[in-house]
Design an enzyme around this catalytic site. Structure first.
Site, PDB file in Angstrom:
ATOM      1  CG  PHE A  64      -2.967   5.688  -5.674  1.00 21.59           C
ATOM      2  CD1 PHE A  64      -2.291   4.611  -6.233  1.00 21.59           C
ATOM      3  CD2 PHE A  64      -3.389   5.584  -4.353  1.00 21.59           C
ATOM      4  CE1 PHE A  64      -2.045   3.449  -5.493  1.00 21.59           C
ATOM      5  CE2 PHE A  64      -3.153   4.434  -3.603  1.00 21.59           C
ATOM      6  CZ  PHE A  64      -2.482   3.362  -4.179  1.00 21.59           C
TER       7      PHE A  64
ATOM      8  CB  THR B  24      -9.183   6.609   0.254  1.00 16.36           C
ATOM      9  OG1 THR B  24      -7.826   6.454   0.646  1.00 16.36           O
ATOM     10  CG2 THR B  24     -10.036   6.956   1.445  1.00 16.36           C
TER      11      THR B  24
ATOM     12  NE  ARG C 154       1.707   4.269   4.269  1.00 14.72           N
ATOM     13  CZ  ARG C 154       1.131   3.119   4.584  1.00 14.72           C
ATOM     14  NH1 ARG C 154       1.866   2.039   4.833  1.00 14.72           N
ATOM     15  NH2 ARG C 154      -0.182   3.028   4.657  1.00 14.72           N
TER      16      ARG C 154
ATOM     17  CD  GLU D 183       0.667   7.783   0.881  1.00 12.07           C
ATOM     18  OE1 GLU D 183       0.781   6.593   1.252  1.00 12.07           O
ATOM     19  OE2 GLU D 183       0.587   8.123  -0.300  1.00 12.07           O
TER      20      GLU D 183
END
Ligand code: TGC
Ligand code: FAD
Length: 396
Positions: A141, A144, A256, A376
């Site tokens: 994923f 960032t 999360r 996260e």
């Protein structure tokens, strides 16, 4: 592992408030099968893997066979069709062993399978989800970037539509499973509309490159990479049907949630180790366990784990009722990470000099949890999410 108190009562030191009895028999069955597997097959080796900075690639298939990937997804896509709480318990059992192992499962399930299931076309779901569920394919994923972490809206990665295709350019940093992935979920800002869009990007696509970050002193049994996308072209069918930051943030909500459960597993492992250690370790003529301050620290650790487990349980049931407001998830992620870190640090200290070696688990968990508290959404990010919820003022 201690399961009942040394005093001999029926109380369990691994489930002091009998929280497990609140789960359904199916949820407990999933939990116990994962527990059995990870403690017999992974736990004996994980310290060495961590030391070597290695995540065994074959674990992807093992987690798939165990049913630990895409736990909540429908069976037609290879998922287990189980509850969110079951997914949480899977995270807890895996993180008992190592946060990096849980990271692999979180990313695959919450950050790759979830967006494909929620936002891709049926054709793309059937193309990727069964392979991701079995562990035949690995996903990553990419949100960032080197200059956009807490503030993903500042991303520089761009996409532009050319005919029926999208061209993506940019760099992503700190990407779990990046160099192992067959498919990446990549978020980029559309040069046309200015909106953040998401794409399913097969990593074999020309212009895609992943380079591992090798200097980590945390999460060493997990692969973390930088992704370079240089004129990567994907067809329109690989664009996810969601626009804006709520796309990636909705995925973070899922991950999360898993972390709120998972970190209690790491804390439990540290507590189990500390109890066993102080029971045998002599100091000043008796076991450390007989010292008042040691007992106070154990009592604090048990309290943190008990409160965090109850919080996770309640969050699971709220999620199943569709009431997992992001601020509720933030509270649990933030608080349970704090608790787990305090337990791990106390365990590390109670083990004295032995506590700084990887022959024991405490320091490995403690160092891993520094990452878990950061990714996260950092502790501060979740503080500000809660602050905004309480006051209505945006203090980011
Ligand atoms: P903001 O204006 O608050 O929101 C923008 C849009 O997103 C919606 N939204 C959410 N939707 C779902 N879930 C959430 N948690 C959401 N939070 C916000 C919001 O309603 C809005 O929607 P719309 O339709 O009105 O546009 O955005 P902001 O720019 O002010 O940022 C808010 C902030 C700082 C909380 C957010 O950007 C944030 O969470 N930052 C932290 C970034 C982060 O957590 N990155 C994690 C990267 S992935 C990772 O670490 C994987 S680790 C591997 C593993 O899990 O093991
Ligand atoms: P920054 O955002 O630069 O934060 C630095 C410090 O500033 C922190 O203390 C932070 O709390 C503080 N800060 C930031 N904003 C404010 C503010 N407004 N007010 C006060 N203080 C503030 N990302 C992915 O996309 N995919 C992954 O798979 C993934 N895996 C990861 C794996 C590992 C091992 C690690 C370490 C990270 C991973 N990440 C991943 C990235 C992770 O989500 C980010 O590191 C995290 O969101 C923080 O961003 P940053 O590192 O840029 O720190």
């Amino acid at each position: 592992m201690t399961t009942t108190t040394a005093k001999g009562s029926a109380l369990s030191l691994t489930d002091f408030y009998d929280v497990e009895s609140l789960y359904s028999s199916e949820e407990r069955l999933i939990q116990s099968s994962v527990r059995e597997y990870v403690r017999s097959e992974i736990l004996p080796h994980v310290g060495e893997w961590w030391q070597e900075g290695f995540f065994p690639p074959e674990l992807a298939r093992s987690f798939g066979e165990l049913g630990a990937l895409g736990v909540t997804l429908p069976e037609r896509y290879g998922g287990a069709g189980a509850s969110y709480s079951a997914y949480g318990l899977v995270c807890r059992e895996i993180e008992y062993v190592d946060s990096g192992m849980r990271s692999f499962v979180s990313v695959q399930s919450s950050l790759v399978m979830f967006p494909i299931h929620a936002y891709a076309t049926e054709e793309v779901k059937l193309e990727w989800l069964p392979r991701l569920a079995s562990g035949e394919a690995v996903g990553c994923f990419g949100l960032t970037e080197p200059d956009a972490g807490s503030d993903p809206g500042a991303m520089r990665t761009r996409c532009r539509k050319v005919g029926d295709e999208w061209v993506i350019n940019g760099v992503k940093r700190w990407i779990t499973s990046g160099s192992r992935a067959d498919v990446a979920v990549v978020w980029a800002r559309d040069e046309g509309s200015g909106k953040v869009l998401g794409f399913v990007v097969p990593t074999a696509t020309e212009g895609f490159q992943a380079v591992d970050i090798k200097t980590k002193a945390s999460m060493r049994a997990s692969v973390t990479s930088e992704l370079y996308l240089d004129d990567v072209v994907v067809p329109e069918r690989y664009r996810l049907q969601v626009e804006g930051l709520r796309g990636p943030l909705s995925c973070l909500n899922q991950a999360r949630f898993g972390i709120a459960f998972g970190v209690m597993g790491a804390a439990q492992a540290c507590f189990d180790e500390a109890v066993a250690y102080v029971s045998d370790r002599p100091a000043f003529g008796e076991p450390l366990a007989a010292k008042q301050i040691v007992q106070e620290r154990l009592a604090d650790m048990l309290s943190e784990i008990t409160k965090g487990s109850l919080l996770a349980y309640r969050l699971g049931r709220l999620k199943e009722e569709g009431k997992d407001h992001p601020a509720r998830v933030s509270l649990a992620k933030r608080d349970n990470c704090r608790s787990a870190l305090s337990v791990a640090r106390a365990a590390r200290d109670l083990l004295g000099g032995n506590g700084i070696t990887t022959e024991y688990a405490a320091i490995r968990h403690m160092l891993n949890l520094e990452t878990v508290a950061t990714y996260e959404g950092t502790d501060t990010v979740h503080t500000l999410v809660l602050g905004r919820e309480i006051t209505g003022h945006n203090a980011f």
